[in-house]
Design a protein around this motif. Structure first.
Motif, PDB file in Angstrom:
ATOM      1  N   ASN A 106       0.884  -1.069   0.153  1.00  0.00           N
ATOM      2  CA  ASN A 106       0.000  -0.028  -0.005  1.00  0.00           C
ATOM      3  C   ASN A 106       0.924   1.128  -0.097  1.00  0.00           C
ATOM      4  O   ASN A 106       0.702   2.248  -0.733  1.00  0.00           O
ATOM      5  N   LEU A 111       1.068   4.042  -2.798  1.00  0.00           N
ATOM      6  CA  LEU A 111       0.516   5.397  -2.728  1.00  0.00           C
ATOM      7  C   LEU A 111       1.577   6.398  -3.160  1.00  0.00           C
ATOM      8  O   LEU A 111       1.455   7.565  -3.593  1.00  0.00           O
ATOM      9  N   ALA A 165       2.077   6.586  -6.684  1.00  0.00           N
ATOM     10  CA  ALA A 165       0.665   7.257  -7.248  1.00  0.00           C
ATOM     11  C   ALA A 165       0.809   8.904  -7.085  1.00  0.00           C
ATOM     12  O   ALA A 165       0.607   9.446  -8.015  1.00  0.00           O
ATOM     13  N   GLN A 166       1.292   8.995  -5.916  1.00  0.00           N
ATOM     14  CA  GLN A 166       1.465  10.634  -5.719  1.00  0.00           C
ATOM     15  C   GLN A 166       2.530  11.338  -6.504  1.00  0.00           C
ATOM     16  O   GLN A 166       2.406  12.025  -7.114  1.00  0.00           O
ATOM     17  N   VAL A 172     -10.076  11.820  -6.438  1.00  0.00           N
ATOM     18  CA  VAL A 172      -9.053  10.758  -5.856  1.00  0.00           C
ATOM     19  C   VAL A 172      -7.587  11.270  -6.200  1.00  0.00           C
ATOM     20  O   VAL A 172      -6.808  11.238  -5.015  1.00  0.00           O
ATOM     21  N   CYS A 173      -7.382  11.354  -7.192  1.00  0.00           N
ATOM     22  CA  CYS A 173      -5.938  11.731  -7.606  1.00  0.00           C
ATOM     23  C   CYS A 173      -5.582  13.075  -7.003  1.00  0.00           C
ATOM     24  O   CYS A 173      -4.613  13.188  -6.413  1.00  0.00           O
ATOM     25  N   ILE A 176      -4.978  12.132  -3.400  1.00  0.00           N
ATOM     26  CA  ILE A 176      -3.673  11.412  -2.948  1.00  0.00           C
ATOM     27  C   ILE A 176      -2.273  12.521  -3.085  1.00  0.00           C
ATOM     28  O   ILE A 176      -1.522  12.459  -2.567  1.00  0.00           O
ATOM     29  N   MET A 203      -1.690  14.420  -0.003  1.00  0.00           N
ATOM     30  CA  MET A 203      -1.495  13.629   1.388  1.00  0.00           C
ATOM     31  C   MET A 203      -0.192  14.173   1.796  1.00  0.00           C
ATOM     32  O   MET A 203       0.842  14.148   0.953  1.00  0.00           O
ATOM     33  N   GLN A 260      -0.100  11.084   6.498  1.00  0.00           N
ATOM     34  CA  GLN A 260      -1.286  10.509   6.028  1.00  0.00           C
ATOM     35  C   GLN A 260      -1.179   9.245   5.134  1.00  0.00           C
ATOM     36  O   GLN A 260      -1.729   8.321   5.215  1.00  0.00           O
ATOM     37  N   LEU A 261       0.003   9.411   4.176  1.00  0.00           N
ATOM     38  CA  LEU A 261       0.290   8.190   3.464  1.00  0.00           C
ATOM     39  C   LEU A 261       0.494   6.868   4.180  1.00  0.00           C
ATOM     40  O   LEU A 261      -0.074   5.739   4.052  1.00  0.00           O
ATOM     41  N   CYS A 267      -4.483  -1.143  -3.940  1.00  0.00           N
ATOM     42  CA  CYS A 267      -4.372  -1.593  -5.496  1.00  0.00           C
ATOM     43  C   CYS A 267      -5.175  -2.754  -5.601  1.00  0.00           C
ATOM     44  O   CYS A 267      -5.305  -3.621  -4.811  1.00  0.00           O
TER      45      CYS A 267
END
Length: 109
Positions: free
Chosen positions: A14, A18, A21-22, A42-43, A46, A49, A53-54, A65
């Motif tokens: 995870n 994350l 993705a960030q 959602v993007c 993220i 964050m 938070q991540l 995912c």
């Protein structure tokens, strides 16, 4: 696999997801929307964050995912599991899989 080890593996997956993705979103949001299959809302969440938070979100005992496609046609095209006649044209198969994947709607916010 023991439950504690599985939870640790999920948390690591995870967090990696994350962080990737960030980075993708901050680098090229349009491309990240396409590649991640996420909604713009959602993007944005993220991207905003903090590291804390991540880590907190990554520590949930659920994988964030998921496999985007449950369509056997897409998986057969991606893995090139088809007849020998079609194997000669694997470029077309990959292109076909990409078109099918691109046509899928992003996850709802």
């Amino acid at each position: 696999m023991p439950t504690e080890q599985l939870s640790n593996e999920i948390r690591e997956l995870n967090l990696s997801y994350l962080m990737l993705a960030q980075t993708m979103i901050r680098s090229d949001k349009a491309q990240a929307l396409f590649r991640l299959g996420l909604s713009e809302d959602v993007c944005d969440l993220i991207a905003a964050m903090s590291p804390q938070q991540l880590l907190r979100v990554a520590s949930r005992n659920l994988m964030l995912c998921a496999m985007r496609f449950d369509d056997s046609l897409v998986w057969n095209l991606l893995t090139e599991r088809h007849s020998p006649r079609q194997a000669a044209d694997s470029t077309a198969s990959r292109l076909h899989a990409s078109v099918l994947m691109a046509g899928r709607a992003p996850a709802a916010a």
